[in-house]
Design a protein around this motif. Structure first.
Motif, mmCIF file in Angstrom:
data_model
loop_
_atom_site.group_PDB
_atom_site.id
_atom_site.type_symbol
_atom_site.label_atom_id
_atom_site.label_comp_id
_atom_site.label_asym_id
_atom_site.label_seq_id
_atom_site.Cartn_x
_atom_site.Cartn_y
_atom_site.Cartn_z
ATOM 1 N N VAL A 81 0.852 -1.183 0.000
ATOM 2 C CA VAL A 81 0.000 0.000 0.000
ATOM 3 C C VAL A 81 0.891 1.237 0.000
ATOM 4 N N GLN A 82 0.364 2.328 -0.505
ATOM 5 C CA GLN A 82 1.114 3.577 -0.470
ATOM 6 C C GLN A 82 0.949 4.266 0.883
ATOM 7 N N ALA A 83 1.900 5.096 1.227
ATOM 8 C CA ALA A 83 1.841 5.843 2.476
ATOM 9 C C ALA A 83 0.523 6.609 2.566
ATOM 10 N N GLY A 84 -0.067 6.591 3.753
ATOM 11 C CA GLY A 84 -1.359 7.229 3.960
ATOM 12 C C GLY A 84 -2.532 6.293 3.772
ATOM 13 N N GLY A 85 -2.267 5.131 3.210
ATOM 14 C CA GLY A 85 -3.336 4.167 2.962
ATOM 15 C C GLY A 85 -3.652 3.310 4.172
ATOM 16 N N SER A 86 -4.541 2.334 3.963
ATOM 17 C CA SER A 86 -5.018 1.466 5.045
ATOM 18 C C SER A 86 -4.942 0.004 4.622
ATOM 19 N N LEU A 87 -4.800 -0.849 5.610
ATOM 20 C CA LEU A 87 -4.894 -2.293 5.413
ATOM 21 C C LEU A 87 -5.595 -2.892 6.625
ATOM 22 N N ARG A 88 -6.250 -4.005 6.396
ATOM 23 C CA ARG A 88 -6.902 -4.732 7.490
ATOM 24 C C ARG A 88 -6.361 -6.158 7.501
ATOM 25 N N LEU A 89 -5.743 -6.518 8.607
ATOM 26 C CA LEU A 89 -5.228 -7.863 8.783
ATOM 27 C C LEU A 89 -6.243 -8.694 9.558
ATOM 28 N N SER A 90 -6.299 -9.968 9.225
ATOM 29 C CA SER A 90 -7.166 -10.894 9.945
ATOM 30 C C SER A 90 -6.363 -12.087 10.424
ATOM 31 N N CYS A 91 -6.811 -12.674 11.507
ATOM 32 C CA CYS A 91 -6.180 -13.876 12.053
ATOM 33 C C CYS A 91 -7.285 -14.845 12.449
ATOM 34 N N THR A 128 -8.337 -8.885 25.033
ATOM 35 C CA THR A 128 -8.831 -10.030 25.785
ATOM 36 C C THR A 128 -9.979 -10.684 25.023
ATOM 37 N N THR A 129 -10.352 -11.872 25.451
ATOM 38 C CA THR A 129 -11.480 -12.544 24.797
ATOM 39 C C THR A 129 -12.796 -11.822 25.085
ATOM 40 N N GLU A 130 -12.795 -10.942 26.111
ATOM 41 C CA GLU A 130 -13.970 -10.118 26.377
ATOM 42 C C GLU A 130 -13.987 -8.849 25.536
ATOM 43 N N GLY A 131 -12.897 -8.615 24.776
ATOM 44 C CA GLY A 131 -12.879 -7.486 23.855
ATOM 45 C C GLY A 131 -12.185 -6.239 24.369
ATOM 46 N N ALA A 132 -11.436 -6.343 25.457
ATOM 47 C CA ALA A 132 -10.752 -5.171 26.000
ATOM 48 C C ALA A 132 -9.395 -5.011 25.318
ATOM 49 N N PRO A 133 -9.202 -3.901 24.565
ATOM 50 C CA PRO A 133 -7.955 -3.702 23.834
ATOM 51 C C PRO A 133 -6.914 -2.940 24.648
ATOM 52 N N LEU A 169 -16.685 -15.627 18.779
ATOM 53 C CA LEU A 169 -17.579 -16.687 18.299
ATOM 54 C C LEU A 169 -17.092 -17.249 16.972
ATOM 55 N N ARG A 170 -16.525 -16.371 16.138
ATOM 56 C CA ARG A 170 -15.974 -16.819 14.859
ATOM 57 C C ARG A 170 -14.514 -17.221 14.980
ATOM 58 N N GLY A 171 -13.917 -16.936 16.143
ATOM 59 C CA GLY A 171 -12.518 -17.277 16.342
ATOM 60 C C GLY A 171 -11.584 -16.466 15.467
ATOM 61 N N THR A 172 -11.828 -15.168 15.371
ATOM 62 C CA THR A 172 -10.975 -14.307 14.553
ATOM 63 C C THR A 172 -10.638 -13.025 15.304
ATOM 64 N N ILE A 173 -9.468 -12.490 15.009
ATOM 65 C CA ILE A 173 -9.158 -11.125 15.414
ATOM 66 C C ILE A 173 -8.719 -10.363 14.175
ATOM 67 N N ALA A 174 -8.795 -9.056 14.269
ATOM 68 C CA ALA A 174 -8.429 -8.208 13.139
ATOM 69 C C ALA A 174 -7.571 -7.051 13.633
ATOM 70 N N LEU A 175 -6.812 -6.488 12.723
ATOM 71 C CA LEU A 175 -6.038 -5.287 12.996
ATOM 72 C C LEU A 175 -6.274 -4.318 11.849
ATOM 73 N N GLN A 176 -7.028 -3.266 12.120
ATOM 74 C CA GLN A 176 -7.253 -2.213 11.140
ATOM 75 C C GLN A 176 -6.125 -1.205 11.255
ATOM 76 N N MET A 177 -5.405 -0.999 10.158
ATOM 77 C CA MET A 177 -4.252 -0.099 10.176
ATOM 78 C C MET A 177 -4.528 1.062 9.229
ATOM 79 N N ASP A 178 -4.548 2.254 9.760
ATOM 80 C CA ASP A 178 -4.829 3.455 8.975
ATOM 81 C C ASP A 178 -3.614 4.380 8.982
ATOM 82 N N THR A 179 -3.624 5.294 8.018
ATOM 83 C CA THR A 179 -2.549 6.286 7.889
ATOM 84 C C THR A 179 -1.186 5.588 7.959
ATOM 85 N N LEU A 180 -1.027 4.577 7.147
ATOM 86 C CA LEU A 180 0.204 3.799 7.173
ATOM 87 C C LEU A 180 1.389 4.614 6.688
#
Length: 116
Positions: free
Chosen positions: A12-22, A52-57, A74-85
């Motif tokens: 991605v170019q600088a200033g862009g965004s990506l979303r990672l999933s696990c 945490t599994t309760e959602g506390a970041p 419930l879906r067994g996933t986490i994500a990382l939204q990265m902005d202004t890269l």
């Protein structure tokens, strides 16, 4: 046994965004928290954020305001939204899970490349 599989990396170019999933495979109930780490070229692996599994970041200071961690237990996933890269965000990003009574689990990593 828990296995983690990351996806969503790319270029991605600088200033862009990506979303990672696990995605978690295995005994989700044994996990008590999850995290994203990254390793930049020539540097040690560093913590980005935990949740945490309760959602506390919780975020390392360098990432507050630009990165957002979320969980769907419930879906067994986490994500990382990265902005202004920034080019300095270029790294391999790893998913991590804290597991009761066992060593933490790690994913294989996903490459993020930010160009100026």
């Amino acid at each position: 046994q828990v296995q983690l599989v990351e996806s969503g990396g790319g270029s991605v170019q600088a200033g862009g965004s990506l979303r990672l999933s696990c995605e978690v495979f295995g005994t989700v109930s044994s996990i008590y928290n999850m995290a994203w780490y990254r390793q930049r070229p020539g540097n040690q692996r560093e913590l980005v954020a935990t949740i945490t599994t309760e959602g506390a970041p919780n975020y390392a200071d360098s990432f507050k305001g630009r990165f957002t961690i979320s969980i769907d237990i419930l879906r067994g996933t986490i994500a990382l939204q990265m902005d202004t890269l920034e080019p300095e965000d270029t790294a391999v990003y790893y998913c991590n899970a804290g597991i009761r009574g066992s060593d933490p689990a790690w994913g294989q990593g996903t490459q993020v490349t930010v160009s100026s």
